[in-house]
Write a protein that holds these residues in place. Structure first.
Motif, short mmCIF file in Angstrom:
data_model
loop_
_atom_site.label_atom_id
_atom_site.label_comp_id
_atom_site.label_asym_id
_atom_site.label_seq_id
_atom_site.Cartn_x
_atom_site.Cartn_y
_atom_site.Cartn_z
N VAL A 1 -55.11 109.61 74.07
CA VAL A 1 -56.08 109.26 75.10
C VAL A 1 -57.38 108.88 74.40
CG1 VAL A 1 -56.81 111.65 75.42
CG2 VAL A 1 -57.16 110.03 77.25
N LYS A 18 -63.25 111.34 78.94
CA LYS A 18 -64.45 111.69 79.72
C LYS A 18 -64.20 111.50 81.22
CE LYS A 18 -67.68 109.75 76.56
NZ LYS A 18 -68.93 109.00 76.42
N ALA A 19 -63.52 110.41 81.55
CA ALA A 19 -63.30 110.10 82.95
C ALA A 19 -62.27 111.01 83.61
CB ALA A 19 -62.87 108.64 83.09
N HIS A 20 -61.32 111.52 82.83
CA HIS A 20 -60.21 112.29 83.40
C HIS A 20 -60.02 113.62 82.68
CE1 HIS A 20 -59.09 108.72 85.65
NE2 HIS A 20 -59.16 108.02 84.52
N LEU A 21 -61.11 114.27 82.32
CA LEU A 21 -61.03 115.50 81.54
C LEU A 21 -60.20 116.58 82.22
CD1 LEU A 21 -61.85 117.09 79.03
CD2 LEU A 21 -63.92 117.78 80.23
N SER A 22 -60.39 116.79 83.49
CA SER A 22 -59.65 117.84 84.20
C SER A 22 -58.16 117.58 84.16
CB SER A 22 -60.11 117.94 85.66
OG SER A 22 -61.45 118.35 85.71
N ARG A 23 -57.75 116.34 84.39
CA ARG A 23 -56.33 115.99 84.37
C ARG A 23 -55.74 116.21 82.98
NH1 ARG A 23 -53.92 111.33 82.82
NH2 ARG A 23 -55.88 110.21 82.94
N VAL A 24 -56.46 115.77 81.95
CA VAL A 24 -55.98 115.92 80.57
C VAL A 24 -55.87 117.40 80.22
CG1 VAL A 24 -56.51 115.48 78.15
CG2 VAL A 24 -56.84 113.67 79.83
N ARG A 80 -55.30 119.86 82.27
CA ARG A 80 -54.12 120.41 82.96
C ARG A 80 -52.85 120.07 82.20
NH1 ARG A 80 -57.03 118.95 87.60
NH2 ARG A 80 -55.95 116.94 87.71
N GLU A 81 -52.78 118.86 81.64
CA GLU A 81 -51.61 118.47 80.85
C GLU A 81 -51.51 119.35 79.61
OE1 GLU A 81 -51.97 114.30 80.00
OE2 GLU A 81 -51.92 113.75 82.12
N GLU A 138 -61.47 107.44 78.35
CA GLU A 138 -60.53 107.95 79.35
C GLU A 138 -60.61 109.48 79.43
OE1 GLU A 138 -55.77 108.08 80.44
OE2 GLU A 138 -56.44 106.88 78.74
#
Length: 97
Positions: free
Chosen positions: A4, A10-16, A18-19, A8
């Motif tokens: 990543v 920074k924009a989707h830290l929570s999703r990353v 969780r992964e 990306e």
């Protein structure tokens, strides 16, 4: 393992995160070079296969870029050809150049 980019991340830290929490290892890249590795605490890189370890090492050195997402939807062709047919076609095309 996936990569990543910083933007990306920074924009989707929570999703990353969780992964990562679910066991995924994520390599963070900046301009195509691996700069960080995110994984669950206590998980050693020995959880990676030898091939994944070598690929991560090469990516960290900037010698290759890991795929961002695995390619899904591939279905093998139902067409069967005799062995050597495709190589013969490639050889014919190269002779035409």
């Amino acid at each position: 393992m996936r990569t990543v980019g910083v933007r990306e991340l920074k924009a989707h830290l929570s999703r990353v995160l969780r992964e990562v929490q679910s066991g995924e290892t994520v390599l963070v890249t900046d301009r195509g070079r691996v700069i960080a590795e995110l994984r669950q605490p206590g998980l050693a890189s020995s959880n990676l296969s030898p091939v994944e370890q070598k690929l991560a090492e090469l990516a960290a050195k900037g010698k290759l870029k890991l795929a961002e997402k695995p390619w899904v939807g591939y279905t093998p062709s139902p067409v069967e050809v005799p062995p050597g047919t495709l190589q013969a076609m490639i050889d014919d095309m190269r002779d035409e150049r």
